[in-house]
Design a protein around this motif. Structure first.
Motif, PDB file in Angstrom:
ATOM      1  N   VAL A 172       0.871  -1.173   0.000  1.00 16.54           N
ATOM      2  CA  VAL A 172       0.000   0.000   0.000  1.00 16.54           C
ATOM      3  C   VAL A 172       0.903   1.216   0.000  1.00 16.54           C
ATOM      4  O   VAL A 172       1.813   1.322   0.829  1.00 16.54           O
ATOM      5  CB  VAL A 172      -0.907   0.023   1.239  1.00 16.54           C
ATOM      6  N   THR A 173       0.702   2.133  -0.945  1.00 17.80           N
ATOM      7  CA  THR A 173       1.444   3.382  -0.957  1.00 17.80           C
ATOM      8  C   THR A 173       0.613   4.460  -1.636  1.00 17.80           C
ATOM      9  O   THR A 173      -0.161   4.170  -2.546  1.00 17.80           O
ATOM     10  CB  THR A 173       2.800   3.237  -1.664  1.00 17.80           C
ATOM     11  N   HIS A 174       0.776   5.705  -1.175  1.00 12.05           N
ATOM     12  CA  HIS A 174       0.116   6.841  -1.824  1.00 12.05           C
ATOM     13  C   HIS A 174       0.997   7.423  -2.916  1.00 12.05           C
ATOM     14  O   HIS A 174       0.571   8.302  -3.659  1.00 12.05           O
ATOM     15  CB  HIS A 174      -0.181   7.932  -0.790  1.00 12.05           C
ATOM     16  N   ASP A 175       2.250   6.952  -3.030  1.00 13.73           N
ATOM     17  CA  ASP A 175       3.220   7.513  -3.973  1.00 13.73           C
ATOM     18  C   ASP A 175       2.966   6.936  -5.362  1.00 13.73           C
ATOM     19  O   ASP A 175       3.320   5.807  -5.668  1.00 13.73           O
ATOM     20  CB  ASP A 175       4.643   7.183  -3.503  1.00 13.73           C
ATOM     21  N   ARG A 176       2.337   7.743  -6.244  1.00 10.30           N
ATOM     22  CA  ARG A 176       1.891   7.218  -7.542  1.00 10.30           C
ATOM     23  C   ARG A 176       3.043   6.981  -8.503  1.00 10.30           C
ATOM     24  O   ARG A 176       2.984   6.059  -9.317  1.00 10.30           O
ATOM     25  CB  ARG A 176       0.842   8.174  -8.136  1.00 10.30           C
ATOM     26  N   ASP A 436      -0.185   9.198   4.420  1.00 13.26           N
ATOM     27  CA  ASP A 436      -1.372   8.482   4.914  1.00 13.26           C
ATOM     28  C   ASP A 436      -2.681   8.898   4.250  1.00 13.26           C
ATOM     29  O   ASP A 436      -3.752   8.435   4.660  1.00 13.26           O
ATOM     30  CB  ASP A 436      -1.519   8.625   6.441  1.00 13.26           C
ATOM     31  N   LEU A 437      -2.634   9.767   3.239  1.00 17.23           N
ATOM     32  CA  LEU A 437      -3.853  10.091   2.496  1.00 17.23           C
ATOM     33  C   LEU A 437      -3.978   9.146   1.302  1.00 17.23           C
ATOM     34  O   LEU A 437      -2.985   8.806   0.662  1.00 17.23           O
ATOM     35  CB  LEU A 437      -3.832  11.538   2.000  1.00 17.23           C
ATOM     36  N   ASP A 438      -5.209   8.736   0.997  1.00 11.70           N
ATOM     37  CA  ASP A 438      -5.413   7.846  -0.149  1.00 11.70           C
ATOM     38  C   ASP A 438      -5.287   8.635  -1.444  1.00 11.70           C
ATOM     39  O   ASP A 438      -5.296   9.871  -1.467  1.00 11.70           O
ATOM     40  CB  ASP A 438      -6.773   7.142  -0.063  1.00 11.70           C
ATOM     41  N   ILE A 439      -5.171   7.910  -2.553  1.00 10.23           N
ATOM     42  CA  ILE A 439      -4.904   8.541  -3.844  1.00 10.23           C
ATOM     43  C   ILE A 439      -6.060   9.433  -4.289  1.00 10.23           C
ATOM     44  O   ILE A 439      -5.843  10.520  -4.836  1.00 10.23           O
ATOM     45  CB  ILE A 439      -4.579   7.465  -4.896  1.00 10.23           C
ATOM     46  N   VAL A 440      -7.301   9.021  -4.054  1.00 11.09           N
ATOM     47  CA  VAL A 440      -8.444   9.846  -4.463  1.00 11.09           C
ATOM     48  C   VAL A 440      -8.430  11.175  -3.704  1.00 11.09           C
ATOM     49  O   VAL A 440      -8.676  12.242  -4.278  1.00 11.09           O
ATOM     50  CB  VAL A 440      -9.772   9.105  -4.229  1.00 11.09           C
ATOM     51  N   THR A 441      -8.138  11.130  -2.398  1.00  8.47           N
ATOM     52  CA  THR A 441      -8.054  12.373  -1.618  1.00  8.47           C
ATOM     53  C   THR A 441      -6.923  13.254  -2.132  1.00  8.47           C
ATOM     54  O   THR A 441      -7.059  14.485  -2.196  1.00  8.47           O
ATOM     55  CB  THR A 441      -7.837  12.048  -0.130  1.00  8.47           C
ATOM     56  N   LEU A 442      -5.805  12.644  -2.515  1.00  3.57           N
ATOM     57  CA  LEU A 442      -4.693  13.420  -3.064  1.00  3.57           C
ATOM     58  C   LEU A 442      -5.102  14.124  -4.359  1.00  3.57           C
ATOM     59  O   LEU A 442      -4.730  15.272  -4.597  1.00  3.57           O
ATOM     60  CB  LEU A 442      -3.483  12.517  -3.316  1.00  3.57           C
ATOM     61  N   GLN A 443      -5.867  13.430  -5.190  1.00  2.00           N
ATOM     62  CA  GLN A 443      -6.351  14.055  -6.431  1.00  2.00           C
ATOM     63  C   GLN A 443      -7.225  15.268  -6.115  1.00  2.00           C
ATOM     64  O   GLN A 443      -7.119  16.327  -6.762  1.00  2.00           O
ATOM     65  CB  GLN A 443      -7.144  13.037  -7.256  1.00  2.00           C
ATOM     66  N   ILE A 444      -8.089  15.131  -5.130  1.00  2.00           N
ATOM     67  CA  ILE A 444      -8.975  16.232  -4.738  1.00  2.00           C
ATOM     68  C   ILE A 444      -8.162  17.391  -4.172  1.00  2.00           C
ATOM     69  O   ILE A 444      -8.407  18.563  -4.486  1.00  2.00           O
ATOM     70  CB  ILE A 444     -10.017  15.739  -3.715  1.00  2.00           C
TER      71      ILE A 444
END
Length: 601
Positions: A172-176, A436-444
């Motif tokens: 699991v990682t938020h780093d795209r 610790d933020l998910d990818i969808v939240t990062l997009q927002i």
């Protein structure tokens, strides 16, 4: 062939909260799998279940016989009195293992193997835990947010480490960027169900969008977010510009474009209702250092900078170079040694820090935000209520009336972000906001910051996030050296590789990312012997120019077609396969053209 791990019909709930239901997937030998899901939907819980740390309601998990599993937890716990070396090997200190431990820990900036674990920061403990998992050489690596607390240099080292050999991993990682470069399979946990995409992050974006389009059951907002993300990924080869990587003039072109972008934003945002004066802040030749018995660490030395309106700055650098200290000096939390920082009268800071999570556990989520304000002004006549802001950042109505103690770690970070924004700052300072933020939240959040009617400073090791948000960088290199660079992180890395090559520091890595050593050698040879292009080489150069122009035209045509919305699924598939081929051909021909151009000059 029997998979390393086979999961069938797995379900897990906490009371009335169903995390996932009847999910099935498998992981084969050599597969590098990334798990994507929103905060609070069970990513870390699923990893803990697979690692045997937590139970589940129903289903089956079958591991290959004698399979050795290594698990990196999001928040590992150690005996405070044991040494770094003992923490790595569970008190087994054979000479060969000690040597390898020193190599890995040095890459992760942990140098004292005798230091007690209780003396290390949380970030340092996470790095020791990562070293521990890597050194035990398990058959299956399970990693929960492995890039948290790593600086950019460490992240790139870890990318290379995980890509080498036939390693099998689930993470699991938020780093795209990390996901895109390391993983060959993406699992998405969504709506209690798991979806499998056999490709990297860019492939996942393509196929997830197809799934949304076909199902037509997602809300319009999520649909548009992923379209925006997908369009941005498609433009990446063009945005990086194959020629810009090889020309010294690229820096000045980047500077011109960055200034133009800032000016355009100033014109657009001046019309907003969120007022910020023309004087923002000025660092007037400030210096800062910390001394110890062993050494002196210089953070800044005679540093001058004048921050302009609506500027969006990124701050990058290795751990310990002074990024967070600089931010705290700006906010008045840490004094400067010399010089002064002058902040404009109209500036209202909003500070999102790494340590700022402090809530009353018995309060409801909505009340935490309403205690600050009922509405937040977004400018241009737009306002959001406390509930609308929470909804914007993906808190459902049910979650808004839940108590804080029920939130996951990622959801708490998201709530903390909402409390910062609710105070209506006109200058946001975000210190590692993506942890610790998910990818969808990062997009927002990326979308929010791109249209934020004020100033932004972002300190982050998330390269993808920085590329999408900031106009330029302050690069902290250590011992007071700070580079002001007019571009995003990817552009900086390419420019730095070019500079290394020009200075004769080319290596096998920089050869693949920048101008080849042959180009440098050709240039030197040309100076010494005055060699000129042969007739054949001149004809080759002319043909290369025609080929490059044709390939660029084809690339532009494909990108316009992909963004046009009228292309069929089959055509999209064919074009998506052609784009990376085009990039490779452009790079190859551009490299050869530059080698010839060096001789010609």
């Amino acid at each position: 062939m029997t998979p390393y791990l086979d999961v069938q019909h797995l379900s897990k709930s906490f009371g009335a909260l169903q995390l996932f239901q009847d999910i099935s997937f498998s992981i084969g030998e050599g597969q590098r799998v990334g798990l994507i899901a929103r905060n609070g939907t069970g990513k870390s819980t699923l990893l803990s279940i697979l690692a045997g740390k937590e139970g589940y309601d129903s289903g089956d998990m079958v591991f290959r016989r004698d399979l050795k599993v290594g698990f990196l937890e999001q928040s590992p716990v150690f005996d405070a009195d044991e040494s770094v070396l003992d923490a790595c090997f569970n008190h087994q200190g054979e000479e060969e293992k000690v040597l390898k431990a020193k190599q890995v820990l040095t890459q992760l900036k942990i140098k004292d193997l005798t230091q007690k674990m209780g003396q290390l920061s949380g970030g340092q403990q996470k790095r020791v835990a990562l070293a521990n998992v890597l050194l035990t050489e398990p058959d299956l690596l399970i990693l929960d947010e492995p890039t948290n607390h790593l600086d950019l240099e460490m992240i790139e080292w870890l990318e290379g480490y995980l890509q080498r050999g036939n390693k099998t991993l689930l993470m699991v990682t938020h780093d795209r960027f990390f996901l895109d470069r390391v993983c060959s399979v993406i699992l998405e946990l969504d709506d209690h169900t798991i979806y499998t995409y056999r490709g990297n992050y860019a492939y996942y974006l393509e196929k997830r969008q197809e799934r949304i389009d076909n199902r037509r059951a997602e809300i319009a907002r999520a649909n548009n977010l992923y379209r925006t993300e997908l369009d941005w990924m498609r433009r990446m080869p063009q945005a990086r510009g194959h020629k810009a990587r090889y020309r010294e003039e690229a820096f000045y072109e980047l500077e011109r474009v960055a200034k133009q972008r800032i000016e355009e934003r100033q014109i657009r945002l001046k019309a907003s209702n969120v007022y910020i004066g023309s004087k923002i802040f000025e660092c007037q030749y400030i210096s800062k250092s910390f001394s110890s018995a062993q050494s002196e660490v210089v953070i800044l030395k005679d540093f001058y900078y004048n921050f302009s309106r609506f500027e969006k700055m990124g701050i990058v650098g290795n751990n310990g170079t002074g990024k967070s200290t600089f931010v705290k000096m700006l906010l008045g939390q840490v004094p400067v040694d010399e010089g002064r920082i002058v902040v404009g009268d109209t500036v209202r800071f909003g500070y999102f820090s790494q340590e700022g999570l402090q809530f009353d556990e018995q309060m409801k989520v909505i009340d935490v935000v309403r205690d600050i304000a009922e509405y937040v002004d977004l400018g241009s006549g737009k306002k959001l209520s406390a509930s609308q802001l929470l909804q914007y950042f993906l808190f459902t109505n049910e979650q808004q009336y839940n108590y804080v103690y029920k939130l996951s770690g990622g959801e708490r970070r998201k709530l903390y972000l909402c409390t910062v924004l609710m105070r209506q700052p006109n200058f946001l300072v975000l210190d590692e906001p993506t942890n610790d933020l998910d990818i969808v939240t990062l997009q927002i959040l990326e979308e929010y910051l791109q249209d934020f009617p004020g100033c932004v400073i972002v300190v982050s090791h998330d390269r993808y996030f920085m590329d999408k948000v900031v106009d330029h960088l302050l690069v902290f290199k250590g011992q007071g050296e700070v580079k002001d660079f007019p571009g995003n992180y990817t552009q900086y890395r390419e420019w730095a590789a070019l500079k290394d090559t020009a200075n004769g520091k080319s290596s096998e890595t920089s050869k693949t990312n920048s101008t080849s050593l042959a180009s440098t050698t050709s240039k030197t040879h040309n100076r010494d012997t005055k060699r000129r292009l042969s007739y054949k080489e001149k004809r080759e150069m002319e043909q290369l120019e025609k080929d490059i122009a044709a390939l660029e035209a084809e690339q532009k045509q494909i990108e316009e077609a992909l963004c046009g919305g009228t292309t069929s699924v089959d055509e999209i598939t064919a074009m998506s396969k052609r784009l990376p081929q085009l990039k490779d051909e452009l790079d190859e021909k551009s490299m050869r053209w530059l080698e010839l151009a060096e001789v010609e000059s």
